[in-house]
Design a protein around this motif. Structure first.
Motif, PDB file in Angstrom:
ATOM      1  N   SER A   1       0.705  -6.902   0.817  1.00  0.00           N
ATOM      2  CA  SER A   1       2.052  -6.845   1.366  1.00  0.00           C
ATOM      3  C   SER A   1       2.551  -5.407   1.344  1.00  0.00           C
ATOM      4  CB  SER A   1       2.998  -7.727   0.550  1.00  0.00           C
ATOM      5  OG  SER A   1       3.154  -7.186  -0.757  1.00  0.00           O
TER       6      SER A   1
ATOM      7  N   TYR B   1      -0.424 -11.154   9.089  1.00  0.00           N
ATOM      8  CA  TYR B   1      -1.361 -12.179   8.617  1.00  0.00           C
ATOM      9  C   TYR B   1      -2.826 -11.755   8.808  1.00  0.00           C
ATOM     10  CZ  TYR B   1       3.041 -14.659   9.098  1.00  0.00           C
ATOM     11  OH  TYR B   1       4.380 -15.002   9.020  1.00  0.00           O
TER      12      TYR B   1
ATOM     13  N   SER C   1       5.249 -11.579   7.023  1.00  0.00           N
ATOM     14  CA  SER C   1       4.029 -10.823   6.735  1.00  0.00           C
ATOM     15  C   SER C   1       4.135  -9.441   7.347  1.00  0.00           C
ATOM     16  CB  SER C   1       2.796 -11.542   7.288  1.00  0.00           C
ATOM     17  OG  SER C   1       1.631 -10.741   7.145  1.00  0.00           O
ATOM     18  N   SER C   2       4.029  -8.407   6.514  1.00  0.00           N
ATOM     19  CA  SER C   2       4.086  -7.036   7.009  1.00  0.00           C
ATOM     20  C   SER C   2       2.756  -6.589   7.593  1.00  0.00           C
ATOM     21  CB  SER C   2       4.494  -6.081   5.876  1.00  0.00           C
ATOM     22  OG  SER C   2       3.562  -6.148   4.807  1.00  0.00           O
TER      23      SER C   2
ATOM     24  N   SER D   1      -0.405 -11.184  -0.936  1.00  0.00           N
ATOM     25  CA  SER D   1      -1.515 -10.952  -0.013  1.00  0.00           C
ATOM     26  C   SER D   1      -1.031 -10.639   1.396  1.00  0.00           C
ATOM     27  CB  SER D   1      -2.431 -12.176   0.037  1.00  0.00           C
ATOM     28  OG  SER D   1      -1.748 -13.293   0.602  1.00  0.00           O
ATOM     29  N   GLY D   2       0.134 -11.180   1.756  1.00  0.00           N
ATOM     30  CA  GLY D   2       0.661 -10.968   3.104  1.00  0.00           C
ATOM     31  C   GLY D   2       0.141 -11.961   4.119  1.00  0.00           C
ATOM     32  N   TYR D   3      -0.696 -12.917   3.691  1.00  0.00           N
ATOM     33  CA  TYR D   3      -1.195 -13.895   4.660  1.00  0.00           C
ATOM     34  C   TYR D   3      -1.250 -15.321   4.082  1.00  0.00           C
ATOM     35  CZ  TYR D   3      -5.755 -13.041   2.372  1.00  0.00           C
ATOM     36  OH  TYR D   3      -6.783 -12.889   1.468  1.00  0.00           O
TER      37      TYR D   3
ATOM     38  N   ARG E   1       5.709 -17.752   5.929  1.00  0.00           N
ATOM     39  CA  ARG E   1       6.353 -16.663   5.205  1.00  0.00           C
ATOM     40  C   ARG E   1       6.241 -15.379   6.028  1.00  0.00           C
ATOM     41  NH1 ARG E   1       4.887 -16.722  -1.145  1.00  0.00           N
ATOM     42  NH2 ARG E   1       6.600 -15.212  -1.059  1.00  0.00           N
TER      43      ARG E   1
ATOM     44  N   GLU F   1       7.682 -12.045   1.606  1.00  0.00           N
ATOM     45  CA  GLU F   1       6.253 -12.235   1.841  1.00  0.00           C
ATOM     46  C   GLU F   1       5.504 -12.345   0.521  1.00  0.00           C
ATOM     47  OE1 GLU F   1       4.178  -8.950   3.638  1.00  0.00           O
ATOM     48  OE2 GLU F   1       5.671  -7.530   2.924  1.00  0.00           O
ATOM     49  N   SER F   2       4.309 -12.849   0.594  1.00  0.00           N
ATOM     50  CA  SER F   2       3.485 -13.002  -0.601  1.00  0.00           C
ATOM     51  C   SER F   2       2.776 -11.694  -0.936  1.00  0.00           C
ATOM     52  CB  SER F   2       2.444 -14.104  -0.368  1.00  0.00           C
ATOM     53  OG  SER F   2       1.551 -13.717   0.661  1.00  0.00           O
TER      54      SER F   2
ATOM     55  N   ASN G   1       4.938  -4.387  -0.432  1.00  0.00           N
ATOM     56  CA  ASN G   1       5.329  -4.090  -1.815  1.00  0.00           C
ATOM     57  C   ASN G   1       6.577  -3.213  -1.885  1.00  0.00           C
ATOM     58  OD1 ASN G   1       3.235  -5.529  -3.115  1.00  0.00           O
ATOM     59  ND2 ASN G   1       1.806  -3.854  -2.738  1.00  0.00           N
TER      60      ASN G   1
END
Length: 216
Positions: free
Chosen positions: A88, A81, A77-78, A129-131, A75, A126-127, A90
């Motif tokens: 993220s 990861y 990731s900003s 959490s970003g990772y 996915r 992205e999720s 957001n």
């Protein structure tokens, strides 16, 4: 102010630090290490004795390098990861920055596939959490044609790898099916290495036969 008025709060502070800061945290660490040793160590993934990542933290397999096209992508990731940041961007649905990033992701996809309304959301969103280390089975299946074209591994074999790397919902109820991207890509890499070894052995065998026949 009497001496007792100072000592009592200090004693309470010391007891609180001892119980909550040392005993409680220490007990959790000991129990976690004893009951869930792999999770307590960060869920490391090892290959030939070397740690190559964590089963819980995603890695960047997107085409920053042309060689990455042969692997399944994670996915977006900003935070690159980075688990130390855990969050993220957001970006809201009306934020131009979100539209720009998604368009960039679709351009990357369009280098190998024709993006349309069937692109799984995992590949452009992205999720929290970003990772995240996992993608949906649909996101993995969508990438099969590209990986097959880039590696020469059959689509049927790749789908079998996806099935192996897919975790079912916990107790069949909580959560969703999820594919661990690192685990899946390690399977792809292992197959590529095996194919290279077979090709090398075949080439050496052919050269040996030619030498014996005097074709050199």
């Amino acid at each position: 102010m009497e001496r007792r008025d100072v000592l009592v709060p200090l004693r309470l502070l010391g007891v609180g630090l001892l119980i909550c800061g040392l005993l409680y945290q220490g007990s959790l660490a000991v129990i976690g290490t004893a009951v869930f040793p792999n999770n307590a160590a960060g869920s490391p993934v090892t290959v030939d004795g070397q740690v190559v990542g964590s089963a819980e933290i995603g890695q960047d397999f997107r085409p920053n390098d042309p060689g990455d096209a042969q692997y399944f992508w994670s996915r977006p990731s900003s935070i690159n990861y980075d688990a130390m940041q855990s969050g993220s961007a957001n970006l809201g649905p009306t934020n131009p920055a979100l539209s720009k990033r998604v368009r960039g992701d679709l351009r990357n996809i369009s280098q190998y596939e024709t993006p349309d309304s069937t692109v799984p959301v995992n590949l452009v969103a992205e999720s929290g959490s970003g990772y995240d280390a996992e993608i949906s089975p649909a996101a993995a299946q969508y990438q099969v044609p590209r990986v097959a074209n880039q590696t020469g591994i059959s689509a049927e074999q790749l789908r079998g790898m996806i099935q192996q790397a897919t975790a079912e919902p916990w107790l069949g109820v909580w959560g969703h099916e999820a594919v661990n991207v690192l685990e899946l890509n390690l399977m792809v890499r292992e197959e590529l290495q095996q194919n290279q070894q077979n090709a090398s052995s075949q080439r050496i065998g052919t050269e040996h036969n030619q030498f014996e026949r005097g074709d050199h």
